[in-house]
Write a protein that holds these residues in place. Structure first.
Motif, mmCIF file in Angstrom:
data_model
loop_
_atom_site.group_PDB
_atom_site.id
_atom_site.type_symbol
_atom_site.label_atom_id
_atom_site.label_comp_id
_atom_site.label_asym_id
_atom_site.label_seq_id
_atom_site.Cartn_x
_atom_site.Cartn_y
_atom_site.Cartn_z
ATOM 1 N N PHE A 86 0.832 -1.199 0.000
ATOM 2 C CA PHE A 86 0.000 0.000 0.000
ATOM 3 C C PHE A 86 0.875 1.261 0.000
ATOM 4 O O PHE A 86 0.625 2.207 -0.748
ATOM 5 C CB PHE A 86 -0.931 -0.015 1.214
ATOM 6 N N GLN A 87 1.901 1.261 0.842
ATOM 7 C CA GLN A 87 2.779 2.425 0.929
ATOM 8 C C GLN A 87 3.560 2.645 -0.367
ATOM 9 O O GLN A 87 3.754 3.796 -0.778
ATOM 10 C CB GLN A 87 3.740 2.274 2.113
ATOM 11 N N MET A 88 3.995 1.573 -0.997
ATOM 12 C CA MET A 88 4.707 1.725 -2.270
ATOM 13 C C MET A 88 3.785 2.286 -3.346
ATOM 14 O O MET A 88 4.188 3.151 -4.129
ATOM 15 C CB MET A 88 5.332 0.399 -2.705
ATOM 16 N N ASP A 89 2.537 1.806 -3.379
ATOM 17 C CA ASP A 89 1.568 2.339 -4.339
ATOM 18 C C ASP A 89 1.308 3.825 -4.078
ATOM 19 O O ASP A 89 1.245 4.626 -5.019
ATOM 20 C CB ASP A 89 0.254 1.558 -4.275
ATOM 21 N N ALA A 90 1.156 4.169 -2.818
ATOM 22 C CA ALA A 90 0.907 5.575 -2.458
ATOM 23 C C ALA A 90 2.108 6.441 -2.838
ATOM 24 O O ALA A 90 1.945 7.531 -3.397
ATOM 25 C CB ALA A 90 0.605 5.695 -0.967
#
Length: 149
Positions: A38-42
């Protein structure tokens, strides 16, 4: 024979002891994986927005374009702020989900331990009762053998 039983009992105790830890570790790793993804996508979304705005800034060639760029920057800042709020809520939701899964796993482990302890106590009680029965019947049979002689 008795050594095999003791070894099997020890192996079973080790399995039952480590099973809840394996489940908890699996939950933690799954959660960490989801959060990292999720953090990488964000981070990619935020970086893409930044690069897009930087490119747009290089294309400004007039006062009118500068005014449009400034207005768009305000829109993008508002959109980005909303996206960050949404992402924060999503992370909080993921944390709450993880907490409830961990609570369930702890509850299951506690219940399983209680059930096993109860079962072991029942077996021990049964074994004690059997041993008591055997000890009371042996003297009686020894006494009856003595009478027969």
């Amino acid at each position: 024979m008795q050594q095999d039983q003791m070894f099997n009992a020890f192996a079973e105790q080790a399995r039952s002891f480590y099973q809840p830890m394996r489940k908890l570790n699996s939950l933690v790793l799954d959660h960490m994986s989801k959060v990292a993804e999720f953090q990488m996508d964000a981070a990619k979304r935020y970086a893409d927005t930044g690069f897009e705005r930087a490119r747009a800034a290089t294309e400004v060639k007039s006062v009118e374009q500068l005014s449009e760029f400034g207005n768009r920057q305000l829109e993008v800042a508002t959109e980005l702020s909303q996206q960050m709020m949404d992402d924060s809520l999503k992370l909080a939701e993921m944390g709450n989900e993880m907490r409830s899964q961990m609570e369930q796993a702890y509850s299951d482990a506690g219940k399983e331990a209680t059930d096993k302890a109860s079962s072991a106590a029942s077996k021990a009680s049964s074994a004690t009762a059997d041993a008591a029965k055997d000890s009371t019947s042996k003297p009686a049979s020894a006494t009856s053998r003595a009478k027969q002689s």
